[in-house]
Design a protein around this motif. Structure first.
Motif, PDB file in Angstrom:
ATOM      1  N   ASP A 146       0.813  -1.330  -0.061  1.00 13.55           N
ATOM      2  CA  ASP A 146      -0.029   0.025   0.048  1.00 13.55           C
ATOM      3  C   ASP A 146       0.983   1.125   0.012  1.00 13.55           C
ATOM      4  O   ASP A 146       0.431   2.413   0.514  1.00 13.55           O
ATOM      5  CB  ASP A 146      -1.020  -0.147   1.014  1.00 13.55           C
ATOM      6  N   GLY A 147       1.922   1.307  -0.582  1.00 17.70           N
ATOM      7  CA  GLY A 147       2.850   2.327  -0.827  1.00 17.70           C
ATOM      8  C   GLY A 147       4.296   2.258  -0.541  1.00 17.70           C
ATOM      9  O   GLY A 147       4.654   1.240  -0.053  1.00 17.70           O
ATOM     10  N   LEU A 163       2.125   7.024  -2.440  1.00 16.84           N
ATOM     11  CA  LEU A 163       1.893   5.988  -3.773  1.00 16.84           C
ATOM     12  C   LEU A 163       1.431   4.683  -3.348  1.00 16.84           C
ATOM     13  O   LEU A 163       1.636   3.561  -3.611  1.00 16.84           O
ATOM     14  CB  LEU A 163       3.502   5.690  -4.097  1.00 16.84           C
ATOM     15  N   ALA A 164       0.066   4.835  -2.868  1.00 19.15           N
ATOM     16  CA  ALA A 164      -0.663   3.871  -2.325  1.00 19.15           C
ATOM     17  C   ALA A 164      -1.167   2.756  -3.342  1.00 19.15           C
ATOM     18  O   ALA A 164      -1.291   1.596  -3.077  1.00 19.15           O
ATOM     19  CB  ALA A 164      -2.022   4.145  -1.715  1.00 19.15           C
ATOM     20  N   THR A 165      -1.314   3.316  -4.686  1.00 19.66           N
ATOM     21  CA  THR A 165      -1.702   2.112  -5.559  1.00 19.66           C
ATOM     22  C   THR A 165      -0.510   1.843  -6.544  1.00 19.66           C
ATOM     23  O   THR A 165      -0.673   0.943  -7.314  1.00 19.66           O
ATOM     24  CB  THR A 165      -2.874   2.993  -6.433  1.00 19.66           C
ATOM     25  N   TRP A 183      14.018   8.744  -5.082  1.00 17.56           N
ATOM     26  CA  TRP A 183      13.403   8.083  -6.263  1.00 17.56           C
ATOM     27  C   TRP A 183      12.983   6.610  -5.850  1.00 17.56           C
ATOM     28  O   TRP A 183      13.506   5.962  -5.444  1.00 17.56           O
ATOM     29  CB  TRP A 183      14.382   8.104  -7.382  1.00 17.56           C
ATOM     30  N   VAL A 184      11.668   6.410  -6.490  1.00 18.89           N
ATOM     31  CA  VAL A 184      10.926   5.278  -6.262  1.00 18.89           C
ATOM     32  C   VAL A 184      10.737   4.754  -7.566  1.00 18.89           C
ATOM     33  O   VAL A 184      10.072   5.455  -8.591  1.00 18.89           O
ATOM     34  CB  VAL A 184       9.520   5.236  -5.429  1.00 18.89           C
ATOM     35  N   SER A 193      -4.311  -3.563 -15.011  1.00 19.54           N
ATOM     36  CA  SER A 193      -3.865  -2.326 -15.344  1.00 19.54           C
ATOM     37  C   SER A 193      -3.955  -1.285 -14.506  1.00 19.54           C
ATOM     38  O   SER A 193      -4.399  -1.425 -13.511  1.00 19.54           O
ATOM     39  CB  SER A 193      -4.350  -1.816 -16.528  1.00 19.54           C
ATOM     40  N   GLY A 194      -3.264   0.004 -14.759  1.00 14.99           N
ATOM     41  CA  GLY A 194      -3.364   1.144 -14.163  1.00 14.99           C
ATOM     42  C   GLY A 194      -2.562   1.186 -12.564  1.00 14.99           C
ATOM     43  O   GLY A 194      -1.316   0.729 -12.536  1.00 14.99           O
ATOM     44  N   GLY A 195      -2.830   2.110 -11.660  1.00 11.97           N
ATOM     45  CA  GLY A 195      -2.258   2.058 -10.687  1.00 11.97           C
ATOM     46  C   GLY A 195      -0.896   3.238 -10.860  1.00 11.97           C
ATOM     47  O   GLY A 195      -0.718   3.530 -12.028  1.00 11.97           O
TER      48      GLY A 195
END
Length: 516
Positions: A146-147, A163-165, A183-184, A193-195
């Motif tokens: 969850d991030g 950045l939970a998704t 940086w992540v 898909s997505g996030g």
């Protein structure tokens, strides 16, 4: 690791694979202790609140280690580089050692998830630690996160920084001089898909984020490495992939290698000498002693190890090695010799000629390797994380010392027997066989690693114990391979169902349920 419920005792500080709860209905109590009028509260939350957890182990077989982060300064306690470090487990949270692995403290117990993809310690301040949740592999048993989380006190407390998704985080890098710049690399959701996918950057310690590299809804960032001589220069790999119950799409046009020369603000795709066909997962590393030399291990029809000696401007394929890259995909360069390279696959392989030829390192560690740290001050000292736990070498990967004190066993399934006075537990572990052990013992020190015994090999899944004889169990590894196990004799008899003569062969799931 397993934790059983107990009305007394203190729960062991660890992220459990499963917790078995045992309690009985109780009436609600007034502050003075007298029962109130009316029916007992039988809700799940009320029942669970009456019990605490206690550790029953085991640690002897450990579990999947996803990342290793070593503090560049040992801190107030002193000690050599490699004394203080953190490991992130696939489902067992984050663990910290301040004595090189002699003992461990679980530091991520109270957060909302326990699946870890990346861990990083700020080079300029070892009290600042970042964790990316959701392991970055593409395997069947992968959990999501969850991030990203941040600790300012060496892992004692944590704050979710967003950045939970992202769901799966491949890498976190921290600026060597300014810990507010982070940086992540987010791979993104595996089953949809997505996030939040791609490269994200913060310059205010995670208060705000800017996405600097975005491809599409199916493509995220798998790896990110900084030039050790100039943190404004960095390389990233993107990975297009999606898993379904019936198949896995492991690559596509979104996969590639990218370079930034302005601290990750803008990116240029690198193509000269790299595969023209669709690529899958890509692992990267930069030579510390010769920063213009960059290595990549690439999945795909043209898979193999590629090398650049001009900062990524052009590449040359060195060899075809790429062992199950969708699950591993890591490469490491010796900090002293740019011609010595390690490839993390089923075994650990090493090349002493720049990736042209490979040989297996010293035998000893478990297979399926995911993380490696090489001491920049002493390249004989290597820390390795794999499906079997954590290993340390002091002779440049010739021999390995296992850490049998990390209880991060990843149980797929758990079953109980009817033995008295202490019932037994059996369970299958990811890539670490099927094991049995007691719920309690009469030993003053409690349950030891030695009280646990292996029942079958392979990936461990279901174990069905005979309800009338706790010494007999039916245990299963991958693809329906079932054994009848007798604890009294140690006998293991294969009993996998077979088709009648003339019938087609049976097809089993990777994990096939069984029941007595």
């Amino acid at each position: 690791m397993l934790r059983l419920a107990s009305r007394s005792g203190r729960g062991f500080a660890a992220a459990a694979a499963f917790a078995l709860l045992a309690t009985s209905p109780v009436s609600a109590q007034r502050s003075g202790g007298a029962p109130t009028a009316g029916p007992a509260d039988l809700s799940d939350s009320a029942l669970v609140s009456t019990v605490t957890l206690r550790s029953i182990g085991p640690a002897v077989m450990s579990g999947r280690i996803e990342d290793i982060a070593v503090a560049s300064s040992p801190g107030a306690r002193g000690g050599a580089l490699g004394t203080v470090f953190y490991v992130g487990s696939a489902t067992g949270g984050v663990w910290k050692t301040t004595n090189g692995g002699m003992s461990w403290t679980s530091v991520f117990d109270h957060e909302t998830v326990s699946s870890i993809g990346a861990v990083a310690v700020a080079p300029s301040n070892s009290d600042i630690v970042w964790v990316g949740t959701g392991e970055d592999n593409n395997q069947r048993s992968v959990s999501y996160g969850d991030g990203v989380y941040k600790s300012m006190d060496g892992g004692k407390t944590w704050t979710n920084m967003g950045l939970a998704t992202s769901q799966q985080v491949g890498r976190i890098r921290i600026h060597p001089d300014n810990p507010d710049i982070v940086w992540v690399a987010s791979v993104g959701p595996m089953w949809a898909s997505g996030g939040e996918r791609g490269i994200f950057k913060t310059t205010d310690g995670g208060q705000t984020w800017k996405q600097t590299l975005k491809i599409d809804e199916h493509t995220g960032a798998a790896d990110l490495v900084l030039d050790p001589s100039n943190p404004d220069v960095m390389y990233a790999s993107t990975h297009q992939r999606e898993r379904r119950a019936f198949n896995y799409v492991g690559g596509g046009p979104g996969s590639g290698i990218w370079k930034s020369t302005d601290g990750g603000e803008t990116w240029t795709r690198l193509t000269d000498g790299l595969p023209k066909s669709d690529m899958g997962r890509i692992g990267l590393d930069v030579s510390r002693s010769q920063p213009t030399t960059v290595y990549a291990v690439i999945e795909g029809s043209e898979q193999g190890v590629y090398r650049s000696d001009n900062g990524g401007a052009s590449w040359q394929k060195m060899s075809d090695i790429a062992s199950i890259p969708w699950y591993f995909g890591e490469i490491r360069v010796d900090p002293v010799n740019p011609e010595t390279v390690y490839h993390l696959g089923v075994p650990v392989m090493v090349s002493h000629d720049g990736g042209r030829t490979w040989e297996r390192t010293g035998r000893g560690p478990h297979s399926d390797n995911h993380a490696m740290w090489i001491n920049p001050e002493n390249h004989d000292h290597i820390i390795l994380g794999n499906d079997g736990g954590l290993y340390v070498s002091r002779d440049r990967a010739e021999t390995w010392d296992f850490s049998p004190n990390l209880p991060v066993s990843q149980f797929y399934a758990v079953s109980l027997d009817n033995a008295e006075p202490f019932f037994g537990i059996a369970g299958g572990l990811q890539d670490n066989s099927t094991w049995g052990g007691p719920s309690r013992t009469r030993a003053r020190g409690g349950i030891f690693n030695a009280d646990w015994y292996a029942m079958a090999g392979g990936d461990g899944f279901y174990a069905a114990i005979d309800p009338t004889d706790p010494d007999i169990a039916y245990v299963e590894s991958q693809e329906g391979n079932i054994l009848r196990y007798d604890r009294r004799t140690g006998d293991r008899k294969p009993i996998q169902p077979q088709p009648a003569e003339g019938e087609d062969g049976y097809r089993f799931n990777w994990s096939s349920p069984i029941k007595v």
